[in-house]
Write a protein that holds these residues in place. Structure first.
Motif, PDB file in Angstrom:
ATOM      1  N   ASP A 252     -15.412  -0.169  52.652  1.00 10.60           N
ATOM      2  CA  ASP A 252     -16.664   0.433  52.211  1.00 10.60           C
ATOM      3  C   ASP A 252     -17.867  -0.130  52.973  1.00 10.60           C
ATOM      4  O   ASP A 252     -18.872   0.559  53.137  1.00 10.60           O
ATOM      5  N   LEU A 253     -17.724  -1.355  53.463  1.00 10.65           N
ATOM      6  CA  LEU A 253     -18.772  -1.917  54.327  1.00 10.65           C
ATOM      7  C   LEU A 253     -18.853  -1.145  55.643  1.00 10.65           C
ATOM      8  O   LEU A 253     -19.928  -0.741  56.074  1.00 10.65           O
ATOM      9  N   ILE A 254     -17.704  -0.944  56.285  1.00 10.96           N
ATOM     10  CA  ILE A 254     -17.762  -0.300  57.608  1.00 10.96           C
ATOM     11  C   ILE A 254     -18.060   1.198  57.470  1.00 10.96           C
ATOM     12  O   ILE A 254     -18.632   1.785  58.371  1.00 10.96           O
ATOM     13  N   ALA A 255     -17.743   1.774  56.324  1.00  9.85           N
ATOM     14  CA  ALA A 255     -18.068   3.191  56.112  1.00  9.85           C
ATOM     15  C   ALA A 255     -19.577   3.407  55.985  1.00  9.85           C
ATOM     16  O   ALA A 255     -20.049   4.535  56.047  1.00  9.85           O
ATOM     17  N   SER A 256     -20.330   2.309  55.827  1.00  5.95           N
ATOM     18  CA  SER A 256     -21.790   2.450  55.730  1.00  5.95           C
ATOM     19  C   SER A 256     -22.455   2.503  57.102  1.00  5.95           C
ATOM     20  O   SER A 256     -23.668   2.666  57.203  1.00  5.95           O
ATOM     21  N   LEU A 257     -21.676   2.381  58.153  1.00  6.50           N
ATOM     22  CA  LEU A 257     -22.216   2.454  59.518  1.00  6.50           C
ATOM     23  C   LEU A 257     -22.832   3.834  59.761  1.00  6.50           C
ATOM     24  O   LEU A 257     -22.250   4.847  59.386  1.00  6.50           O
TER      25      LEU A 257
END
Ligand code: 5GP
Ligand code: MN
Length: 327
Positions: A252-257
């Protein structure tokens, strides 16, 4: 409400009314939706005088320990011999409840199976299948079911169900969130669910090892043609002293890119390479996960691959690149 869905719901109510001894199963890698839904259902069924018990094949996340009934869940316990009904919540196929439970259910001719789920990839494996892909969380479906059974939604049940909805919508941020999700959340809040405690427990609970592991994973973040990905290896976990489940939040962190179409996380586990997928509008990751034997939602899906990390990354990323190219 379409007719099929209405019939499914009626069949589910009938099956529960006709059963007395009921086991409720949470899916593997249990999350707030499966645990909250299972506990709320168990609680409600006991109100009706039924014998209900929740089981989980995997250990439970400790950030859900505030949930009423958390301590009663049987982790890995075997199912009792005299069951009438097994309710499987929040997963699209039987294997997602753990091989041991899936086999135990298969072996028992007399036991009926109720499948309550909101994933589009659901395989309708139950004797009754209450599958509603418009529900943002299985907790919404459980609320409907309990209301139909005339169960009073007390503060405990409200807490369990609101946790299911808050976690599966990531605090009402997913596109699956509807006015109905918000209206129900309001109702549950009014019924005594402690929203602030839920949010604090769920989101302000990360350990030092978790954040260090995320740091290592973020160092390896790559992004090519709108697809971002990284990995969590056993070596990385050992380096910071984290256990495998601590890598889960990285996706979910990298999906916020910004300006990406899809994100993928590849995690080494003892069962194989666990792949988590997320996407923005227009890219169906459930289709990608299904291609590799998994499933999920169009914007959040997952699968498990055997073999080594490099091979899993190559296969999945190649398939995803093809799917962006044809769009
Ligand atoms: P996550 O990436 O958070 O583990 O999972 C995202 C979504 O995909 C969830 O809705 C989850 O239930 C589903 N999912 C994840 N892994 C699998 C899998 O191996 N099989 C199936 N059928 N669904 C999965
Ligand atoms: Mn769910």
């Amino acid at each position: 409400l379409n007719l099929d869905r209405l019939k499914q719901r009626e069949a589910a109510v009938r099956l529960i009314r006709a059963s007395r001894r009921i086991a409720i199963l949470a899916h593997v890698s249990p999350d707030g939706d499966t645990v909250g839904s299972a506990l709320a259902l168990a609680q409600g069924l006991r109100q009706l005088g039924k014998v209900a018990q929740v089981y989980s094949a995997d250990p439970l996340p400790t950030n859900l320990a505030f949930l009423p009934g958390y301590g009663e869940i049987q982790v890995g316990g075997s199912l009792p011999p005299d069951l009438d009904l097994v309710v499987l919540v929040d997963a699209s196929d039987m294997a997602r409840f753990g091989a041991a439970y899936a086999e135990a259910i298969d072996r028992r001719a007399g036991v009926r199976v109720l499948n309550v789920d909101h994933h589009a990839t659901n395989r309708h494996f139950g004797d009754a299948n209450m599958v509603d892909t418009t529900a943002a969380a299985t907790g919404e479906q459980i609320h409907w079911l309990l209301t139909a059974l005339n169960v009073a939604i007390d503060a405990r049940i409200a807490t369990q169900l609101l946790t299911a909805i808050v976690t599966d919508t990531r605090s009402f941020r997913t596109p699956s969130t509807t006015p109905r999700s918000l209206a129900l959340a309001t109702q549950l809040f009014e019924a005594g669910a402690p929203l602030n405690l839920i949010v604090e427990s769920v989101y302000r609970s990360r350990s030092l090892t978790t954040l260090r592991l995320w740091g290592l994973a973020l160092e390896r973040l790559r992004c090519v043609d709108g697809i971002a990905w990284t990995e969590v290896t056993v070596e990385m976990q050992q380096k910071v002293g984290a256990d495998p489940s601590e890598g889960d939040g990285v996706i979910d962190l990298i999906a916020s890119l910004h300006r990406i179409e899809a994100a993928a996380l590849f995690k080494e586990t003892s069962d194989g390479i666990k792949v988590s997928l997320r996407s923005t509008d227009g890219f169906d990751v459930a289709a990608v996960a299904s291609r590799f034997g998994g499933g999920g939602h169009p914007r959040a899906a997952g699968c498990l691959l055997s073999g080594d990390l490099a091979a899993a990354e190559r296969e999945v990323l190649e398939y995803m690149a093809q799917r962006t190219a044809v769009r």
